[in-house]
Design an enzyme around this catalytic site. Structure first.
Site, mmCIF file in Angstrom:
data_model
loop_
_atom_site.group_PDB
_atom_site.id
_atom_site.type_symbol
_atom_site.label_atom_id
_atom_site.label_comp_id
_atom_site.label_asym_id
_atom_site.label_seq_id
_atom_site.Cartn_x
_atom_site.Cartn_y
_atom_site.Cartn_z
ATOM 1 N N ASP A 123 0.675 -1.103 0.021
ATOM 2 C CA ASP A 123 0.001 0.096 0.010
ATOM 3 C C ASP A 123 0.815 1.188 0.025
ATOM 4 O O ASP A 123 1.241 1.717 1.096
ATOM 5 C CB ASP A 123 -0.767 -0.014 1.109
ATOM 6 C CG ASP A 123 -1.935 1.084 1.190
ATOM 7 O OD1 ASP A 123 -1.619 1.920 0.304
ATOM 8 O OD2 ASP A 123 -3.121 1.105 1.924
ATOM 9 N N HIS A 127 0.809 8.176 3.755
ATOM 10 C CA HIS A 127 1.325 7.523 4.840
ATOM 11 C C HIS A 127 2.727 7.727 4.829
ATOM 12 O O HIS A 127 3.448 7.090 5.464
ATOM 13 C CB HIS A 127 1.155 5.850 4.814
ATOM 14 C CG HIS A 127 -0.150 5.811 4.705
ATOM 15 N ND1 HIS A 127 -1.301 6.138 5.837
ATOM 16 C CD2 HIS A 127 -1.173 5.391 3.657
ATOM 17 C CE1 HIS A 127 -2.473 5.765 5.397
ATOM 18 N NE2 HIS A 127 -2.335 5.288 4.122
ATOM 19 N N ILE A 134 0.200 9.871 8.348
ATOM 20 C CA ILE A 134 -0.577 9.018 9.240
ATOM 21 C C ILE A 134 -0.344 7.412 8.955
ATOM 22 O O ILE A 134 -0.063 6.983 7.916
ATOM 23 C CB ILE A 134 -2.298 9.296 9.326
ATOM 24 C CG1 ILE A 134 -2.779 9.064 7.950
ATOM 25 C CG2 ILE A 134 -2.228 10.713 9.714
ATOM 26 C CD1 ILE A 134 -4.236 9.173 8.162
ATOM 27 N N GLY A 136 -4.883 2.480 8.025
ATOM 28 C CA GLY A 136 -5.809 1.951 8.923
ATOM 29 C C GLY A 136 -5.742 0.693 9.065
ATOM 30 O O GLY A 136 -5.801 0.002 10.185
HETATM 31 C C1 LIG Z 1 -9.374 2.990 1.762
HETATM 32 C C2 LIG Z 1 -7.995 2.708 1.376
HETATM 33 C C3 LIG Z 1 -6.910 3.830 1.432
HETATM 34 C C4 LIG Z 1 -6.407 3.880 2.957
HETATM 35 C C5 LIG Z 1 -6.390 4.852 3.744
HETATM 36 C C6 LIG Z 1 -6.164 4.969 4.942
HETATM 37 O O1 LIG Z 1 -5.502 3.964 5.487
HETATM 38 S S1 LIG Z 1 -6.293 6.524 5.856
HETATM 39 C C7 LIG Z 1 -6.326 5.985 7.648
HETATM 40 C C8 LIG Z 1 -7.106 5.263 8.285
HETATM 41 N N1 LIG Z 1 -8.414 6.088 8.541
HETATM 42 C C9 LIG Z 1 -8.435 7.071 9.425
HETATM 43 O O2 LIG Z 1 -7.494 7.592 9.948
HETATM 44 C C10 LIG Z 1 -10.036 7.589 9.327
HETATM 45 C C11 LIG Z 1 -10.377 7.682 10.955
HETATM 46 N N2 LIG Z 1 -11.673 8.169 11.213
HETATM 47 C C12 LIG Z 1 -12.043 9.712 10.962
HETATM 48 O O3 LIG Z 1 -11.195 10.397 10.595
HETATM 49 C C13 LIG Z 1 -13.560 9.910 11.048
HETATM 50 O O4 LIG Z 1 -14.111 8.747 11.715
HETATM 51 C C14 LIG Z 1 -13.832 10.242 9.649
HETATM 52 C C15 LIG Z 1 -13.655 11.593 8.878
HETATM 53 C C16 LIG Z 1 -14.017 8.956 8.659
HETATM 54 C C17 LIG Z 1 -15.687 10.478 9.912
HETATM 55 O O5 LIG Z 1 -15.745 11.323 10.825
HETATM 56 P P1 LIG Z 1 -16.714 12.539 10.919
HETATM 57 O O6 LIG Z 1 -16.899 13.285 11.896
HETATM 58 O O7 LIG Z 1 -16.785 13.281 9.684
HETATM 59 O O8 LIG Z 1 -18.018 11.618 10.698
HETATM 60 P P2 LIG Z 1 -19.567 11.720 11.517
HETATM 61 O O9 LIG Z 1 -19.229 11.288 12.845
HETATM 62 O O10 LIG Z 1 -20.145 13.253 11.377
HETATM 63 O O11 LIG Z 1 -20.566 10.743 10.667
HETATM 64 C C18 LIG Z 1 -20.809 11.258 9.481
HETATM 65 C C19 LIG Z 1 -21.634 9.737 8.685
HETATM 66 O O12 LIG Z 1 -20.624 8.944 8.106
HETATM 67 C C20 LIG Z 1 -20.554 7.816 8.974
HETATM 68 N N3 LIG Z 1 -19.375 7.435 9.648
HETATM 69 C C21 LIG Z 1 -18.644 7.876 10.387
HETATM 70 N N4 LIG Z 1 -17.552 7.652 10.574
HETATM 71 C C22 LIG Z 1 -17.333 6.592 9.469
HETATM 72 C C23 LIG Z 1 -16.514 5.557 9.234
HETATM 73 N N5 LIG Z 1 -15.147 5.469 9.796
HETATM 74 N N6 LIG Z 1 -16.767 4.801 8.380
HETATM 75 C C24 LIG Z 1 -17.779 4.661 7.716
HETATM 76 N N7 LIG Z 1 -18.793 5.648 7.941
HETATM 77 C C25 LIG Z 1 -18.632 6.455 8.999
HETATM 78 C C26 LIG Z 1 -21.510 8.209 10.342
HETATM 79 O O13 LIG Z 1 -22.363 6.784 10.706
HETATM 80 C C27 LIG Z 1 -22.407 9.084 9.596
HETATM 81 O O14 LIG Z 1 -23.481 8.603 8.770
HETATM 82 P P3 LIG Z 1 -25.149 8.753 9.524
HETATM 83 O O15 LIG Z 1 -25.004 7.948 10.867
HETATM 84 O O16 LIG Z 1 -25.371 10.166 9.448
HETATM 85 O O17 LIG Z 1 -25.816 8.008 8.357
#
Ligand SMILES: CCC/C=C/C(=O)SCCNC(=O)CCNC(=O)[C@H](O)C(C)(C)COP(=O)([O-])OP(=O)([O-])OC[C@H]1O[C@@H](n2cnc3c(N)ncnc32)[C@H](O)[C@@H]1OP(=O)([O-])[O-]
Length: 309
Positions: A208, A213, A228, A231
Site C-alpha cells: 500500500d 502514509h 498517518i 488504517g
Molecule cells: C481506503 C483505502 C486507503 C486507505 C487509507 C487509510 O488508511 S486512511 C487512515 C485510516 N483511516 C482514518 O484514519 C480515518 C479515521 N476516522 C475519521 O477520521 C473519522 O471517523 C471520519 C473522518 C472517517 C468520519 O468522521 P466525521 O466526524 O466526518 O463523521 P460523522 O461522525 O459526522 O458521521 C458522518 C456519517 O458517516 C458515518 N461514518 C462516520 N465514521 C465512519 C467511518 N469511519 N466509516 C464509515 N462511515 C462512517 C456516520 O455513521 C454518519 O452517517 P449517518 O449515521 O449520519 O448516516
C-alpha cells in the site's frame, strides 16, 4: 461538495471491476506480520514467532487473517479508487471501515483470483461512502478463501443526491455492519503495544504505497500534521493483540473481523486494545495512549474458544 449533476448513479452501479490476481510468497506474509508489529516486543514471543519463522521445524509460517485485506490492493495502486460517475478528490479519501470473512486458513503462499464489486454507496452530505467487496479464490483449486469489504470515506464528495432522500445503496446483510456497543464493564483483556515512528514506512512494503502514509506534503494537503498510519496497519495491530490474548496465538481461530476507523493514528503512538468476550465474539476498541482517544472499534468472531481460557 459534489453537486447532483456531477453524479451518475447508473454509471457507478453498472461499473464492472476487472478480476485481479494477487500472488504472494511466504516472504510477503512475514513482511506483513512484521509490519503489524509481530514479535515487536520480543523476538522469541511464543505466540508470534510462528508468524515470521519456521518455529520447531514447522513447514510453513502461519498467516494472519488480516493479511487477506491485501488481496485487493491492486484496486487502488496510488490510493485512488475507481468510481466512474462520481467526481471526488482522492487526496481526501480515508479508510472508514473493513469487514473480513475467512472461510479457510490463509496459505503461506499462493495465487489468488479476486472478484471485485461495488457493495454499497451512500451520500452522507459532507462525504460519500463507497463500499468495495472482494471475494478471493485460490486460483489453482478455485476454492473461496475469504471476503473483504472495504469502506472508503470520501471527504467533500457528498451532497450529490438528486432527490430529498439521500442516495443510499447496499447489497449485503445489515448484521455485517461494524458499529458495536462497547460494554460499560471492565475489559476481559487489555494489550498495550507501541507502533514505531517508522511503522508506516515498514507497513507500506506490503504493497500500500499511498503517499498519505509517507509524504509530509501529501499528509498536509489531507489535513494532517504528518503522515498517518494505514488504517489496515492499526487493524492488524488490534487483531494480532486479540489473537495473542484470546486465541493463544492461533490465527486460524478467527472467522470474521469488523472494524471502524474512528480517528487517525500517527506512527510512533502507543495502541491500547481493550477486549470484551461475548460468547465467541470479541468486542474490541483501540485507543491511542498519548492522546487518550479511541481510534478503532469493532468485533472479531471466533470459530471456537481456546480451551485454556
Ligand atoms: C481506503 C483505502 C486507503 C486507505 C487509507 C487509510 O488508511 S486512511 C487512515 C485510516 N483511516 C482514518 O484514519 C480515518 C479515521 N476516522 C475519521 O477520521 C473519522 O471517523 C471520519 C473522518 C472517517 C468520519 O468522521 P466525521 O466526524 O466526518 O463523521 P460523522 O461522525 O459526522 O458521521 C458522518 C456519517 O458517516 C458515518 N461514518 C462516520 N465514521 C465512519 C467511518 N469511519 N466509516 C464509515 N462511515 C462512517 C456516520 O455513521 C454518519 O452517517 P449517518 O449515521 O449520519 O448516516
Amino acid at each position: 461538495m459534489a453537486n447532483s449533476s456531477e453524479f451518475n448513479a447508473e454509471l457507478l452501479l453498472s461499473h464492472k471491476y476487472p478480476e485481479r490476481i494477487f500472488t504472494y510468497t511466504e516472504r510477503d506474509a512475514v513482511i506483513y506480520a512484521l509490519g503489524v508489529g509481530a514479535c515487536g516486543r520480543s523476538a522469541v514471543d511464543v505466540d508470534e514467532l510462528k508468524l515470521v519463522y519456521h518455529e520447531n521445524g514447522q513447514q510453513f509460517v502461519k498467516v494472519l487473517p488480516t493479511f487477506s485485506a491485501l488481496f485487493s490492493l491492486k484496486l487502488m495502486p496510488t490510493g485512488a479508487l475507481e468510481l466512474p460517475g462520481l467526481e471526488y478528490d482522492p487526496r481526501l479519501l480515508l479508510h472508514g471501515q473493513q469487514y473480513i470473512e475467512i472461510y479457510k486458513p490463509l496459505p503461506s503462499n499462493g495465487s489468488i483470483r479476486n472478484e471485485v464489486s461495488l457493495a454499497g454507496f451512500h451520500d452522507k452530505g459532507k462525504a460519500a461512502i463507497a463500499e468495495i467487496e472482494t471475494r478471493s479464490y485460490e486460483k489453482e483449486s478455485g476454492e473461496l478463501l475469504c471476503m473483504n469489504r472495504m469502506t472508503a470515506f470520501l471527504r467533500g464528495a457528498g451532497g450529490f443526491s438528486k432527490s430529498s432522500q439521500p442516495f443510499s445503496y447496499s447489497n449485503y446483510p445489515k448484521n455485517q455492519v461494524p458499529a458495536v456497543k462497547i460494554p460499560k464493564t471492565q475489559p476481559f483483556k487489555v494489550f498495550e503495544d507501541s507502533t514505531q515512528p517508522s511503522q508506516a514506512l515498514l507497513y507500506r512494503l506490503s504493497g500500500d504505497y499511498n503517499p498519505l502514509h509517507s509524504d509530509p506534503m501529501v499528509a498536509k494537503v489531507a489535513g494532517f500534521s504528518r503522515p498517518i498510519l494505514h488504517g489496515l496497519c492499526t487493524l492488524g495491530f488490534s487483531v494480532r493483540a486479540i489473537i495473542k490474548c484470546i486465541c493463544r496465538g492461533d490465527p486460524d481461530m478467527v472467522k470474521s473481523i469488523s472494524g471502524r476507523f474512528l480517528l487517525h493514528v500517527y506512527p510512533g503512538e502507543t495502541l491500547i486494545t481493550e477486549m470484551w468476550l461475548d460468547s465467541t465474539r470479541v468486542i474490541y476498541q483501540a485507543k491511542v495512549k498519548e492522546r487518550n482517544r479511541t481510534v478503532l472499534s469493532g468485533f472479531v468472531d471466533l470459530n471456537r474458544l481456546a480451551s485454556s481460557l
